[in-house]
Design an enzyme around this catalytic site. Sequence first.
Site, short mmCIF file in Angstrom:
data_model
loop_
_atom_site.label_atom_id
_atom_site.label_comp_id
_atom_site.label_asym_id
_atom_site.label_seq_id
_atom_site.Cartn_x
_atom_site.Cartn_y
_atom_site.Cartn_z
N CYS A 2 42.42 45.23 34.33
CA CYS A 2 43.02 46.56 34.24
C CYS A 2 43.57 46.98 35.60
CB CYS A 2 42.03 47.59 33.74
SG CYS A 2 41.36 47.27 32.12
N ARG A 27 46.55 41.08 37.65
CA ARG A 27 45.16 41.31 37.30
C ARG A 27 44.86 40.95 35.85
NH1 ARG A 27 42.71 45.02 41.06
NH2 ARG A 27 41.30 45.82 39.49
N TRP A 74 43.30 45.81 29.88
CA TRP A 74 42.78 44.51 29.41
C TRP A 74 41.70 44.84 28.39
CZ3 TRP A 74 38.31 41.37 29.56
CH2 TRP A 74 38.53 39.99 29.44
N ASN A 98 39.31 52.31 34.44
CA ASN A 98 38.93 50.91 34.57
C ASN A 98 37.42 50.81 34.40
OD1 ASN A 98 41.54 50.22 35.14
ND2 ASN A 98 41.18 49.59 37.25
N GLY A 99 36.95 49.77 33.74
CA GLY A 99 35.52 49.55 33.62
C GLY A 99 35.03 49.75 32.20
N GLU A 486 36.33 22.06 38.90
CA GLU A 486 37.44 22.95 39.22
C GLU A 486 38.72 22.50 38.55
OE1 GLU A 486 39.65 26.05 41.04
OE2 GLU A 486 37.56 25.79 40.47
N LYS A 490 40.90 24.64 35.87
CA LYS A 490 42.33 24.94 36.03
C LYS A 490 43.12 24.52 34.79
CE LYS A 490 42.44 26.85 39.99
NZ LYS A 490 41.15 27.43 39.64
N GLU A 493 42.32 26.86 31.77
CA GLU A 493 42.68 28.27 31.84
C GLU A 493 44.18 28.52 31.82
OE1 GLU A 493 41.03 30.20 35.28
OE2 GLU A 493 41.80 28.72 36.68
N HIS A 509 25.46 9.32 29.82
CA HIS A 509 24.47 10.22 29.24
C HIS A 509 25.11 11.22 28.27
CE1 HIS A 509 21.25 8.77 31.89
NE2 HIS A 509 22.19 8.70 32.81
N LYS A 608 42.68 38.47 36.91
CA LYS A 608 42.52 37.94 38.27
C LYS A 608 41.21 38.41 38.90
CE LYS A 608 43.80 35.91 42.08
NZ LYS A 608 43.71 34.45 42.16
#
Length: 613
Positions: A2, A27, A74, A98-99, A486, A490, A493, A509, A608
């Site tokens: 947001c 964001r 968002w 926001n929140g 990582e 990437k 996402e 395993h 973000k």
Amino acid sequence: MCGIVGGVAERNISEILIEGLKRLEYRGYDSAGLALINEQQVLRERRVGKVVNLEDAVRTQNLSGNLGIAHTRWATHGKPSEVNAHPHISGKVAIVHNGIIENYAEIKAELEALGYQFSSQTDTEVVAHLIAEALKTQATLFDAVQQIVPRLKGAFALGVIHADYPDELIAVRENSPLVIGVGIGEHFIGSDQLALLPITNRFIYLEEGDIARLTRTNVEIFAHGTNRIERPIKELDAAVSHASKGEYKHFMLKEIYEQPEALQQTISQALNGNRLRDDFLSHAEQDFSNIDQIQIIACGTSYHAGMIAKYWSEQLIDLPCQVEIASEFRYRSPVIMNRTLYLCISQSGETADSLAALRDTQKRAKAKDLNITTMAICNVATSSMVRETDYHLLTLAGPEIGVASTKAFTTQLAALILLILKIGTAKQRLDEAEIDCIVKGLWHCPKVLSETLQHNQEILRLSELFVEKQHCLFLGRGTLYPIALEGALKLKEISYIHAEGYAAGELKHGPLALVDNDMPVVILAPQDSMLDKLKSNMEEVQARGGELFIFADENSGIVEKDRQHVVKIPHISAWLAPIVYSIPVQLLSYHVAVLRGTDVDQPRNLAKSVTVE
């Protein structure tokens, strides 16, 4: 997550609000809206999708006003839709938020009993109605906001305006970042200073519990809504505002290519020739010399950086190090240990779970009279995390706009290795030869990154083989295991391909069962003590028909053959290989995402800066 922009000025601010929202698009969001006060009326426009949709509507309606608030949402409570988009209105009150309001359900039931009707599914609308109800008994808008804030539980930043108060903007910060932009005859609020940089570089950073009243000529701040307090005005370096794509198609690609310079900036603050600068974290030396262990707390990509730091801490300076995901750490009631460095890693310094874990640790340590040290590694000098820890080390990456972290990650790694060197020096666990070797490698690292970037076209060609794939494995050993994690993060996402990272020794395993002719397997193969074992893992994959995509040290002896594609990476010290091998997995993920036609800089469902749980 947001974004908030608001302002009160002598001029029309509709275009300023829209521009601020555009600068907050990084964001992550699904809808956008604004509200303006004009001739004692609330004028509101909201749209699903990109800010440009809102911009077109505002221009078509010719909306204007000297007081206003705007928001990118968002979705948390309620699906993405115009009725759920902010701002929300109750009578003459308009708010952005926001929140999360955790107790909104009980407040909503109370308001419905009083006759209030709800038009959205959001938790935010209860705040607008609460303020409207409070105004029935309170003398001013500020008094009404001041009265209702203690009723709200959760994390929130609020911007509030009212048609009968055409020169007043109320702002509230409670566990969600909010800054005030200071102008001449005008003042603004933003969830990120980047939103306001086109109009000011002077900012006041609100603290937890602050309620502020902004007019065109004045800013009043009240700690916990009651005690008037002065917060300092800080001037931001204009260089921070350089956040445009330039010649690049996406911010992510630009930021990948900025890594040699970002790395150079980050290490230059700590090094002098082939040694650490005398003034580098010198104020922390005494505390560093007394610690017995390190506890790293982080989320997402920052967590992967912390995993690598664990190897460095234990192998280089023989100091125990634990790494934990912040959202798990904060809820499992961990034992707070004496003489421990609690290290939080965050790109934004506002990551909700990491901040909460930090604050809880500080509170519990104080209650038990434990001697702990807290520290932040962060890319934002003005962030809450930097302000609330004993020490901090900045990653000088510059603004990172793409949701998928690139240069913030590699500069975190640089900062972490510098920190390990400093702690090792303070505890006298490193000799000059070891420091000299690593420092020389660090100075050489930006050049190696630049040389690695020259393989871009080669990696692009390989990425074409991933376009139709639905699954992928990344394998690494030692410090390259977190880079495998990582790389998988990437790819998933931004390209939406399911990917997993594994320690290569774990192949037998479980993961080996997934390998077939249609499963690409990415191998990270630096020249280190684990290379021969990694080659054995590669043989295991090929024996099951897997197709290998190998990023290998130029001296590794690994060569191309059928269903084995090799990109030769310039040689680098094994200690610093994680920094260099980040580059090819970033480029691979980027090119696969572009070829699949996804929104690279703003992937679906992601934000973000994760400022709520």
